[in-house]
Design a protein around this motif. Structure first.
Motif: not given
Length: 480
Positions: A174, A218, A223
């Motif tokens: 991430k 996310g 995401a």
């Protein structure tokens, strides 16, 4: 092993550190690797103890006596091969592992243990210097695809093991750079990030694909829905760490100047990497209080001193441990004893059995802490009557550990069953090791076991890789 009388003839030799006054001026590593001769003498101290407890004291079960002996005899490349047979990243553990193997060393019963960590450090550094560490791509591809979420030590170890047996591995991270908490949680003066970068290059040459800036589950534009990974891959490993920090819910917690350690430390690592960090949290000229006596707290101390803090004080709610353990009671296990880190040596006041009652503010900013002494003599914490006091503070850093993985997003979307502590539930015993409650989803590292050491994460990543390989192929030749 080594020289039969070496443990009698030679003393333990610690790695040399740059003096505190000069190392505080930079963020580079400051511990010098042993010379070949120094490493040889340290390897000579490894005695033929019959049962090498160091093997089991080490979470990855490093074959320590063997590579100690090989270093003593000058067979460095063979030593590197033995070292890599159990540990994908000795360049990580040789720098940032607390070395439970040394606590388990037989010599440690009544004298200084073998300097195992320093020998490991020397072996892997020589391996890079000599060009012995090279990619090991698979000879045959299996056609199976594995997604790994998280590029910390567990994710990286699993990725390398699976890629080497022919699976197509994609690691999702991430953050904007790879490495997990090794990248943004551990200060550069303990662990320079070039060690991660060269391992990433090695793994890319072995066929591992890395995708950064993609949070699985996310909510931002980049995401990726967890369901998409389940549809696109044959197996999924969640190795995202335990990132929910333990908070301190007392009056004044909302004041400006009270921050989690993981708000403070990553910013300096980003600056060191060349990033611009607007409104960086700085300790310069401030009275800094660190709450939490572990490694993260120590990292806050070292970073604050490099910022030029006016003073640094570290509090721990537990009582002060003994300066020396009772080895007849603790050996070969990791003992509870007072540990003074290099950051403490650089300048820090430490106090134990202290609890914070309140953060006191002025104009919305923290200016002091209200403290109280606590007593643990009856097995539980009790405040000591009349012991309340205050200490001035301009910056407070909460370094009290991590309680669990973050539940929002990934874990919720996958609907994974959690254990009583909030970690992903996955056993390491019997059939289906590391398998979660969801088909073809496995868990490893801190996300499964809770906050722990880099070396434990590497162990879990390696073992999880074997289970995934067996799940995909019906059997596995990867080591247990």
């Amino acid at each position: 092993m080594g020289k039969p009388t070496g443990f009698i003839e030679y003393q333990r030799l610690a790695e040399v550190s740059e003096p505190a006054a000069s190392r505080l001026k930079h963020y580079r590593e400051f511990i010098m690797t042993l010379t070949d001769e120094q490493a040889k003498l340290q390897g000579a101290r490894c005695m033929d103890c019959g049962i090498p407890f160091c093997n089991t004291g080490c979470p990855v079960n490093n074959i320590i006596p063997d590579w100690n002996d090989l270093v003593y005899r000058g067979h460095w490349e063979q030593a590197l091969t033995v070292l890599h047979s159990t540990n994908n990243f000795p360049d990580f553990t040789g720098r940032i592992c607390p070395a439970p193997c040394e606590a388990a060393c037989t010599l440690n019963i009544n004298t200084d243990p073998v300097g195992i960590k320093s020998i490991e450090h020397a072996i892997v550094d020589k391996g890079w210097e000599k060009g012995w560490i090279v990619p090991q791509p698979p000879k045959v591809k299996t056609g199976r695809k594995v997604a790994i979420i998280g590029s910390g030590p567990a994710g990286l170890a699993a990725a390398q093991q699976l890629a080497r047996v022919g699976h197509a591995v994609v690691v999702f991270e991430k953050n904007d750079r790879l490495g997990g908490l090794m990248r943004y949680g551990i200060p550069d003066f303990k662990f320079e990030k070039s060690h991660i970068d060269r391992r990433i290059e090695q793994m890319q040459a072995e066929g591992v694909e890395f995708r950064v800036g993609q949070e699985i589950g996310g909510s931002d534009a980049n995401a990726v829905p967890a369901a998409q990974l389940l549809a696109d891959f044959d197996a999924l490993i969640v190795a995202g760490g335990a990132e929910s920090p333990r908070d301190l819910s007392v009056p004044g917690r909302e004041l400006d100047g009270v921050h989690f350690a993981m708000e403070f430390l990553p910013q300096q690592n980003r600056v060191n990497a060349g990033d611009q960090v607007p409104a960086q949290i700085l300790a310069t000229g401030k009275r800094v209080v660190v709450i939490g006596g572990g490694d993260t707290g120590s990292d806050c101390v070292g970073t604050s001193n490099r910022h030029g803090a006016l003073s640094v004080t570290q509090f721990e709610v537990m009582p002060q441990p003994p300066e020396q353990e009772n080895k007849s009671l603790t050996w070969p296990y990791w003992p509870l004893k007072l540990r003074t880190s290099s950051s403490h040596e650089e300048g820090c006041a430490r106090d134990f059995a202290v609890s914070t009652k309140e953060f006191i503010g002025e104009n919305g900013k923290v200016k002091a802490l209200k403290l109280v002494r606590v007593d643990w003599s009856e097995g539980r914490m009790q405040e000591v009557s009349g012991s309340e006091t205050e200490i001035a503070a301009d910056l407070v850093l909460l370094a009290m550990g991590f309680v669990s993985p973050v539940r929002q997003g990934l874990l919720e979307q996958l609907a994974l069953e959690l254990d009583a502590r909030g970690n992903v539930k996955a056993t390491t015993d019997g059939e289906g090791c590391y398998a979660t409650s969801v088909a073809k989803v496995f868990a490893a590292g801190d996300m499964r076991r809770g906050q722990s050491l880099v070396v434990w994460a590497i162990r879990e990543g390696r073992q999880c890789a074997r289970e995934v390989d067996a799940f995909l192929m019906g059997r596995s030749d990867l080591p247990r």
